[in-house]
Write a protein that holds these residues in place. Structure first.
Motif: not given
Length: 436
Positions: A193-203, A384-402
């Motif tokens: 129910d949690i991903v091991d790694l997320s690579i997230i657009d934070a442009a 941007g910041l609010p979108d990154i925050r929402e994505m981190l909440q939507t896709i819980p991850s042990r490690r997130s690389v922005l």
């Protein structure tokens, strides 16, 4: 543990390329393989010993900073296919052509040949599965995809590979005026129910503004220019925000002349074949644009010369978002002599590009030969910041690389988010590795 190696894209804007390797380092998966439009062109930090052993390659979308280095994979022995979408593949020739011209203009050489481009083999995700459905590509690899709202054909990906789950946002926005975006969710990823790694657009880093704010800024700038009898030049890329901004301008300024290069019109017409990527009513909005009386489409140099002679109180769209081409600069030189005119950039400007130099110069000094106003007003096609925050909440991850922004910007974002209680955030650089 598996390993992520940054071949490009983290700590910088450009050359998106992320290598995933299993715990033995004997197999790998590559997410994107793009270039960076600076100097003669910068390419991913490829390890040619690994490329022949890649199990799969995925391409999130067609923009050059995600796609143009794909031929290098085949030059160095990649034996497999590139998983992407039909719309993406149809757009790629435009970007390869533009990159060839850019490299030639820098008096540089391509690191691959035409045979390497022709060697690329594609597999179409949508031919096998609809969005948010698992597809087993190999005994140890499953993938699901969703529309990312950045470009017709652009996708996010979730991979389940050798017991690990990886989320890759690609370039993501849910605020497109025309394009649909699917909310990424973990769909039956084994017992996880949690991903091991997320690579997230934070442009857009810590930018807090939503699209509406950007459009209000853009509308105000255009209104002020038109009220003075001046004209506005909007340099935009061939695909993506260009079509959205053209439709928006047509609706927002119905009584003012629109002058648009044919290269930007063709993708608008092509949206009729891509309805699965569009929001409801998008095609009707495009058709309304084509029915307006004060629309001038420029198809050749003669029409362009005539339009430039009669340029007054007009909104002009030319392809080439960084204004590197002779054609875009021809428009600029026609407008630059009058203080009533306004050049507005709406996206990323690579360091050293013509557009970047104009914006930088306008911020620090007056130019004797440039009297028009120069502005940078973003149209949102990233997070941007609010979108990154929402994505981190939507896709819980042990490690997130922005990713997709200079490291200083990512450091600032991670600092803000860590103060809010988010954990496992990483700000990396090309060449960095991370175990997960």
């Amino acid at each position: 543990m598996s390993t992520l190696t940054i071949w490009g894209g983290a700590g910088e804007h450009g050359r998106s390329s992320y290598l995933l390797q299993d715990k033995d380092g004997q197999s790998g998966i590559l997410l994107d393989c793009g270039v960076k439009k600076e100097g003669p062109g910068e390419y991913p930090l490829l390890d040619t010993d690994i490329i022949p052993h890649l199990q799969a390659v995925f391409l999130s979308h067609a923009h050059e900073d995600h796609s143009i280095a794909l031929p290098l994979l085949y030059k160095y022995g990649y034996p497999g296919k590139v998983w992407t979408t039909k719309a993406t593949v149809k757009q790629l020739p435009d970007y390869f052509e533009a990159w060839d011209k850019y490299v030639a203009a820098q008096s540089a050489s391509l690191p691959y040949g035409e045979i390497d481009k022709q060697s690329i083999q594609f597999m179409y995700l949508e031919e096998h599965i609809p969005p948010q459905t698992w597809l087993r590509i190999a005994p140890n690899l499953r993938v699901q995809w969703g529309r990312s709202g950045h470009l017709a054909g652009s996708v996010w990906l979730i991979l389940e590979w050798d017991g690990t789950v990886v989320f890759f946002s690609g370039d993501y926005t849910k605020e497109s005026l025309l394009l649909m975006a699917d909310s990424p969710t973990i769909m039956e990823a084994g017992a996880k129910d949690i991903v091991d790694l997320s690579i997230i657009d934070a442009a857009y880093g810590a930018d807090p503004d939503e699209q509406l704010v950007k459009l209000q800024q853009l509308e105000s700038a255009i209104c002020n220019t038109l009220q003075k009898g001046g004209s506005i030049l909007l340099p935009v890329p061939i695909h993506g925000r260009s079509q959205e901004l053209i439709v928006w301008a047509s609706e927002c300024f119905p009584d003012d002349q629109l002058i648009i290069e044919e290269e930007l019109i063709a993708p608008l017409r092509g949206l009729s074949d891509k309805t699965e990527w569009l929001k409801e009513g998008a095609i009707q909005r495009v058709n309304t644009l084509f029915n307006r009386k004060n629309l001038c489409i420029i198809s050749n140099s003669e029409e362009r010369a005539k339009a430039l002679l009669n340029l007054k109180s007009s909104i002009v769209f030319t392809n080439d978002g960084m204004m590197q081409s002779a054609k875009a600069q021809e428009y600029f030189h026609q407008l630059s002599a009058s203080p009533d005119n306004h050049v507005i950039f709406t996206g990323h400007l690579a360091a050293g590009s013509f557009g970047h130099r104009l914006v930088k110069r306008s911020m620090v000094e007056e130019s004797s030969d440039t009297r028009c106003t120069i502005s940078l007003i973003r149209y949102k096609v990233h997070q941007g910041l609010p979108d990154i925050r929402e994505m981190l909440q939507t896709i819980p991850s042990r490690r997130s690389v922005l990713v997709h922004a200079p490291k200083s910007h990512i450091d600032h974002v991670t600092s803000i988010l860590e103060e809010e209680g988010f954990a496992g955030l990483y700000s990396l650089l090309p060449g960095s590795t991370l175990s997960f």
